[in-house]
Design a protein around this motif. Structure first.
Motif, short mmCIF file in Angstrom:
data_model
loop_
_atom_site.label_atom_id
_atom_site.label_comp_id
_atom_site.label_asym_id
_atom_site.label_seq_id
_atom_site.Cartn_x
_atom_site.Cartn_y
_atom_site.Cartn_z
N ALA A 8 -10.18 3.15 -12.46
CA ALA A 8 -9.78 4.63 -12.49
C ALA A 8 -8.81 5.14 -11.09
O ALA A 8 -8.46 6.06 -10.96
N ASP A 9 -9.13 4.18 -10.12
CA ASP A 9 -8.45 4.32 -8.90
C ASP A 9 -7.36 3.60 -8.44
O ASP A 9 -6.69 3.75 -7.40
N LEU A 10 -6.85 2.56 -9.41
CA LEU A 10 -5.73 1.86 -8.93
C LEU A 10 -4.60 2.66 -8.89
O LEU A 10 -3.68 2.32 -8.16
N ASP A 11 -4.33 3.81 -9.34
CA ASP A 11 -2.91 4.80 -9.03
C ASP A 11 -2.96 5.06 -7.53
O ASP A 11 -2.06 5.14 -7.03
N PHE A 12 -4.40 5.52 -7.16
CA PHE A 12 -4.59 5.79 -5.79
C PHE A 12 -4.31 4.65 -4.80
O PHE A 12 -3.32 5.20 -3.79
N ILE A 13 -4.54 3.50 -5.14
CA ILE A 13 -4.28 2.31 -4.37
C ILE A 13 -2.97 2.10 -4.37
O ILE A 13 -2.38 1.77 -3.22
N GLY A 14 -2.29 2.24 -5.46
CA GLY A 14 -0.77 1.97 -5.49
C GLY A 14 0.13 2.87 -4.88
O GLY A 14 1.14 2.33 -4.58
N PRO A 18 1.75 1.61 3.62
CA PRO A 18 1.36 0.32 4.47
C PRO A 18 0.45 0.81 5.59
O PRO A 18 0.82 1.65 6.51
N ASN A 19 -0.58 -0.18 5.84
CA ASN A 19 -1.60 0.04 7.23
C ASN A 19 -2.30 1.46 6.75
O ASN A 19 -3.32 1.61 7.76
N GLN A 20 -2.43 2.03 5.85
CA GLN A 20 -3.32 2.88 5.59
C GLN A 20 -4.70 2.51 5.32
O GLN A 20 -4.83 1.29 4.55
N ARG A 21 -5.82 3.04 5.89
CA ARG A 21 -7.19 2.63 5.62
C ARG A 21 -7.81 3.09 4.23
O ARG A 21 -7.43 4.10 3.87
N ALA A 22 -8.38 2.38 3.67
CA ALA A 22 -9.11 2.61 2.45
C ALA A 22 -10.84 2.54 2.53
O ALA A 22 -11.06 1.44 3.19
N GLY A 23 -11.45 3.35 2.04
CA GLY A 23 -12.91 3.19 2.25
C GLY A 23 -13.32 2.85 0.80
O GLY A 23 -12.81 3.26 -0.22
#
Length: 52
Positions: A8-14, A18-23
Motif C-alpha cells: 500500500a505504500d509503494l507509490d509513496f516510496i516511488g 533522492p536522499n529523502q529520509r524514510a521512517g
C-alpha cells in the motif's frame, strides 16, 4: 532484515526524492493486508472518475 515496504505504500516510496529520509513503523500482517484493501478500494474509486 532491516525493513519492508508494504504494498500500500509503494507509490509513496516511488515518489521520494533522492536522499529523502524514510521512517519505518512496525505493522502486523493483518494491518498490512487491511492497508492494501483500503488502497485498492481507493484506487478503484479513482479509476471510475476517469472512465467517462
Amino acid at each position: 532484515m532491516i525493513g519492508t515496504v508494504i504494498s500500500a505504500d509503494l507509490d509513496f516510496i516511488g515518489q521520494m526524492q533522492p536522499n529523502q529520509r524514510a521512517g519505518f513503523v512496525a505493522v502486523s500482517l493483518e494491518q498490512a493486508l487491511e492497508a492494501r484493501r483500503v488502497y485498492k478500494k481507493r484506487l478503484k474509486a479513482m479509476t471510475g472518475l476517469f472512465n467517462t
